[in-house]
Scaffold this active site. Structure first.
Site, PDB file in Angstrom:
ATOM      1  N   GLY A  88       0.721  -1.129   0.059  1.00 49.91           N
ATOM      2  CA  GLY A  88       0.100   0.062  -0.060  1.00 49.91           C
ATOM      3  C   GLY A  88       0.857   1.203   0.007  1.00 49.91           C
ATOM      4  N   SER A 120       5.272  -5.449  -1.697  1.00 49.82           N
ATOM      5  CA  SER A 120       5.548  -3.929  -1.664  1.00 49.82           C
ATOM      6  C   SER A 120       6.115  -3.108  -0.796  1.00 49.82           C
ATOM      7  CB  SER A 120       4.318  -3.635  -2.471  1.00 49.82           C
ATOM      8  OG  SER A 120       4.106  -2.441  -2.857  1.00 49.82           O
ATOM      9  N   ALA A 121       5.225  -2.237  -0.022  1.00 48.02           N
ATOM     10  CA  ALA A 121       5.596  -1.508   1.052  1.00 48.02           C
ATOM     11  C   ALA A 121       6.067  -2.478   2.126  1.00 48.02           C
ATOM     12  CB  ALA A 121       4.247  -0.812   1.462  1.00 48.02           C
ATOM     13  N   HIS A 157       8.137  -2.998  -7.810  1.00 47.07           N
ATOM     14  CA  HIS A 157       7.732  -2.851  -9.139  1.00 47.07           C
ATOM     15  C   HIS A 157       8.526  -2.065 -10.025  1.00 47.07           C
ATOM     16  CE1 HIS A 157       3.835  -3.361  -6.545  1.00 47.07           C
ATOM     17  NE2 HIS A 157       4.230  -2.446  -5.884  1.00 47.07           N
ATOM     18  N   GLU A 192       8.417  -6.666 -11.123  1.00 46.49           N
ATOM     19  CA  GLU A 192       6.955  -7.364 -10.800  1.00 46.49           C
ATOM     20  C   GLU A 192       6.879  -9.022 -11.011  1.00 46.49           C
ATOM     21  OE1 GLU A 192       3.857  -5.300 -11.812  1.00 46.49           O
ATOM     22  OE2 GLU A 192       3.985  -3.857 -10.334  1.00 46.49           O
TER      23      GLU A 192
END
Length: 233
Positions: A88, A120-121, A157, A192
């Site tokens: 997020g 991700s985060a 990403h 990714e």
């Protein structure tokens, strides 16, 4: 340490967490319950995030308990079988984790050998700082400091080029700016569909795409899955 650091939760055209789920299942073999940190969620509730992750982890037979449901999140972390941190907004995530003392608590569990999974985060905050996130700073954390379980920075990403017709800086240019200001730090561009797994002192790139590696004074290069990543440890 046992770390599984995933670039992204969802590949185009796939269900949420579909592509990394088999690896998550292998990594968390024998785990019955995880402590989940949902604080990167901004446009939906922490409860909805917990439910979304639980729906996927049901396939693994693992219960998801979100730290937002307890009065003492750090205490939950300190007794957790495993820790997962979702993706997020990295700034929102870091701010809440710092306020609740979760950075230190998670580092202690990681050093004790408790498995950590982030995407991700959640991968960003495992690094020394959150400075190589792609996210907009929608809130101000106490600092850019993060868990620091690894010595290098991750750019999840990672993209090789900007969209056609866009004249702004590429992702590579932004990372080159970072290493100019932070010349002692390695940065890995994690594309990714890829993830990094650290187990038994060995760091491995998992996926079908290479990882781009940056450091000031070193010509930027690529590492293929299965390649030697010992220089990052």
């Amino acid at each position: 340490m046992k770390l599984l650091l995933i670039s992204n939760s969802t590949n185009a055209g796939e269900e949420y967490l579909r592509y990394p789920l088999p690896e998550i299942g292998r990594f968390l073999a024998g785990i019955h319950e995880i402590a989940f940190v949902p604080y990167a969620a901004v446009t939906f509730s922490y409860a909805d995030y917990e439910k979304k992750v639980q729906a996927r982890f049901d396939e693994l037979g693992i219960r998801v308990r979100s730290v937002h449901r307890t009065k003492d999140p750090a205490a939950m972390i300190r007794t957790a079988e495993a820790v997962c941190v979702g993706g997020g907004n990295t700034f929102a995530l870091a701010r809440k984790m710092q306020q609740q003392g979760l950075m230190k608590a998670i580092l202690g569990r990681i050093r004790a050998g408790v498995p950590y999974v982030g995407w991700s985060a959640g991968s960003n905050v495992c690094c020394p700082t959150i400075s190589t996130t792609n996210d907009m700073p929608i809130v101000q954390p106490e600092s850019f400091r993060a868990i620091g379980a690894v010595r290098f920075q991750i750019n999840p990403h990672y993209l090789d080029a900007n969209p056609a017709g866009h004249a702004g800086e590429t992702r590579e240019q932004r990372i080159l700016e970072y290493i100019e200001a932070n010349p002692r730090r390695w940065v890995v561009g994690l594309r990714e569909g890829c993830m990094l797994r650290l187990e038994q002192g060995r760091l491995e790139l998992i996926g079908s795409r290479p990882m781009r590696v940056f450091r000031k004074g070193v010509e930027t290069f690529e590492v293929e899955p299965g390649g030697d990543l010992s220089f990052l440890l």
